[in-house]
Design a protein around this motif. Structure first.
Motif, PDB file in Angstrom:
ATOM      1  N   ILE A  98      53.212  40.712  53.641  1.00 47.69           N
ATOM      2  CA  ILE A  98      53.536  41.815  52.805  1.00 47.69           C
ATOM      3  C   ILE A  98      54.891  42.595  52.990  1.00 47.69           C
ATOM      4  N   ASN A 102      58.557  36.342  52.542  1.00 42.81           N
ATOM      5  CA  ASN A 102      57.785  35.673  51.204  1.00 42.81           C
ATOM      6  C   ASN A 102      59.160  35.257  50.529  1.00 42.81           C
ATOM      7  N   ILE A 112      55.356  44.198  49.466  1.00 42.68           N
ATOM      8  CA  ILE A 112      54.128  44.431  48.760  1.00 42.68           C
ATOM      9  C   ILE A 112      53.265  45.500  49.291  1.00 42.68           C
ATOM     10  N   MET A 133      45.575  42.067  47.605  1.00 42.59           N
ATOM     11  CA  MET A 133      46.801  42.192  46.811  1.00 42.59           C
ATOM     12  C   MET A 133      46.454  43.376  45.853  1.00 42.59           C
ATOM     13  N   ARG A 137      48.932  43.366  40.198  1.00 38.93           N
ATOM     14  CA  ARG A 137      49.819  41.929  40.390  1.00 38.93           C
ATOM     15  C   ARG A 137      48.959  41.015  40.061  1.00 38.93           C
ATOM     16  N   SER A 141      53.152  36.915  39.655  1.00 37.53           N
ATOM     17  CA  SER A 141      53.908  38.032  40.021  1.00 37.53           C
ATOM     18  C   SER A 141      54.079  37.964  41.380  1.00 37.53           C
ATOM     19  N   LEU A 142      53.174  37.518  42.210  1.00 35.01           N
ATOM     20  CA  LEU A 142      53.224  37.584  43.559  1.00 35.01           C
ATOM     21  C   LEU A 142      54.388  36.863  44.124  1.00 35.01           C
ATOM     22  N   LEU A 152      47.099  32.541  48.577  1.00 35.97           N
ATOM     23  CA  LEU A 152      46.906  33.355  47.463  1.00 35.97           C
ATOM     24  C   LEU A 152      45.656  32.944  46.790  1.00 35.97           C
TER      25      LEU A 152
END
Length: 199
Positions: A98, A102, A112, A133, A137, A141-142, A152
């Motif tokens: 986060i 990434n 994030i 998350m 989101r 979109s992540l 995820l």
């Protein structure tokens, strides 16, 4: 999570989830999971300024509540080892994700927002550590995690029987909270009814 006729009832399987963020914790018995769950308090959609998953309270008895949680996305990692070391390692890996470890669609990286709860669940593969998350989101979109161990994952709606407590999270304390929830669930069971809370 399976809500069945007859209201809250006996536990079937077990799972442990835990928070790494808040001094006040909740232990939850969750349908379709493998041990009691630990989650941070989330009476609203924020807790201490952090986004939390929306939920509705079905009933409250003292420190125990039956809650319905909406579906949400999480980033998770499975870590082997004893609970304390696994949680610390999993938290560091997910925090890295986060905070920018990434790959964003534009080729860069992206921060994030931190959310609550951070959960832990003991499985046959080790400890699964999860960060929820942000609700705005989607999987699309992540950013993709740079670390291939991070997944995820969409989380389904859940019905959780929870109890709030404070202090250090120890194995004996978790066992006491689990026993309290199981006794509560058994006391509310209607004879002949299906379980509404599969634990």
């Amino acid at each position: 999570m399976g809500a069945c006729a007859g209201g809250p009832a006996m536990a079937r399987s077990r799972r442990i989830r835990g928070t790494l963020m808040a001094p006040a914790l909740l232990v939850a018995l969750a349908a379709g999971l493998s041990a009691p769950a630990l989650i941070t308090p989330a009476a609203a959609e924020t807790y201490r300024g952090y986004e939390a998953p929306p939920h509705s309270v079905i009933y409250t008895e003292g420190k125990i509540e039956l809650r319905d949680y909406a579906p949400h996305l999480s980033a998770e990692v499975t870590v082997r080892g004893d609970r304390g070391a696994a949680i610390q390692r999993g938290f560091r890996l997910l925090a890295g994700y986060i905070f920018g470890d990434n790959a964003a669609p534009d080729g860069g990286s992206e921060k994030i927002d931190m959310t609550v709860p951070v959960t832990q669940a003991e499985t046959g593969e080790g400890w699964v550590i999860r960060f929820m998350m942000p609700g705005a989101r989607s999987l699309e979109s992540l950013p993709e995690p740079e670390n291939p161990a991070i997944r995820l994952v969409p989380q389904p709606a859940e019905r959780l029987l929870v109890i709030r407590f404070s202090g250090l999270v120890t194995s004996p304390k978790l066992a006491d909270m689990e026993a309290t929830l199981r006794a509560h669930a058994a006391a509310r069971e209607s004879p002949g009814a299906d379980a509404a809370v599969d634990v």
